[in-house]
Design a protein around this motif. Sequence first.
Motif, PDB file in Angstrom:
ATOM      1  N   GLN A 182       0.823  -1.221   0.000  1.00  0.00           N
ATOM      2  CA  GLN A 182       0.000   0.000   0.000  1.00  0.00           C
ATOM      3  C   GLN A 182       0.853   1.265   0.000  1.00  0.00           C
ATOM      4  OE1 GLN A 182      -2.405  -1.128   3.468  1.00  0.00           O
ATOM      5  NE2 GLN A 182      -4.240  -1.030   2.178  1.00  0.00           N
ATOM      6  N   ASP A 185       0.523   2.953  -3.236  1.00  0.00           N
ATOM      7  CA  ASP A 185      -0.675   3.783  -3.374  1.00  0.00           C
ATOM      8  C   ASP A 185      -0.509   5.116  -2.651  1.00  0.00           C
ATOM      9  OD1 ASP A 185      -2.915   1.859  -4.614  1.00  0.00           O
ATOM     10  OD2 ASP A 185      -1.653   0.697  -3.272  1.00  0.00           O
ATOM     11  N   SER A 217      -6.740   1.301  -1.335  1.00  0.00           N
ATOM     12  CA  SER A 217      -5.892   1.470  -2.505  1.00  0.00           C
ATOM     13  C   SER A 217      -6.345   2.686  -3.307  1.00  0.00           C
ATOM     14  CB  SER A 217      -5.975   0.228  -3.410  1.00  0.00           C
ATOM     15  OG  SER A 217      -7.289   0.097  -3.929  1.00  0.00           O
TER      16      SER A 217
END
Length: 297
Positions: A182, A185, A217
């Motif tokens: 993540q 992101d 996300s």
Amino acid sequence: MMTEEKPHILIIDGMALLFRSFFATSAMGHFFPNAAGVPTNGVQGFARHTMTAASVFKPTHMAVCWDMGAHTFRNDLYDGYKANRPAPPEELVPQFDMARDASALIGWKNYGEKGMEADDLIGSMIAHWDGKAEITVVSGDRDLLQLLRPGVNIALIKKGYSEYDIYTEDRFVEEYGITPLQYIDKKAFTGDTADGYPGVKGIGPKTALTLIKQYGSVDGVVAAIDELTPARRKRIEDGMDMLMLSRKLAEIHCDLEVEASLEEMPIPNYDDNVKQTLEQLGYSLVMRHANSLYVTN
């Protein structure tokens, strides 16, 4: 029955250590020219960092990954990628090839892939050895934190030659509140000023983390865009193209074909022949460093 112990591979981000070493010493006017007058400060710092890492982490195998030229597929995706970086100082330019040559001379296995960054090769090596080896990566680049997983440590170099800021997957999750994947992101929203891509204007690190924690996300945020405050929604809608592009630029590719075997990544012997050659090439600091770390064979 005893289980066989996994190999421990030390992966060195060669260019990161070369640049860090060059600027740390050139700032004080120290270039350590060889007999031909060519600066060696970056090469010697890189080699000393690598020798120290091998001494500290005690791997069973090791490899050095390099960028192979300034132009990569990310430049094809975005003209501005790393475009804000100044050209390397003239004292550093000859040391790119010198560093790879010195690495091979010492006995470290060099790896590089044209059109890709060292990060992509490091990520692909981690994917290739996932579950089959313990891996420690030494670098100064926090972008590599996205590669964390069980069995992988990222050791970020600090001041000096033996201090590291070591990240495990557990430490990362505790510190950031998101998974290492993540992190890609998060960077899609915040961009990366060092790499020259902006992300979404007006979305800072705290907001990016909040959004990722809530929606998981970039795609999750976009799917739930009607739930956002009007100001955040407008920023993201206005910056949608750059958001999607920034995510592509931030993601390390881990799917390169890795032609590497443990047999070609041994820990070298820093014997008298190697030290003598280092001395002849003007790398006396490396030779002395080897003497301080390893017993002569």
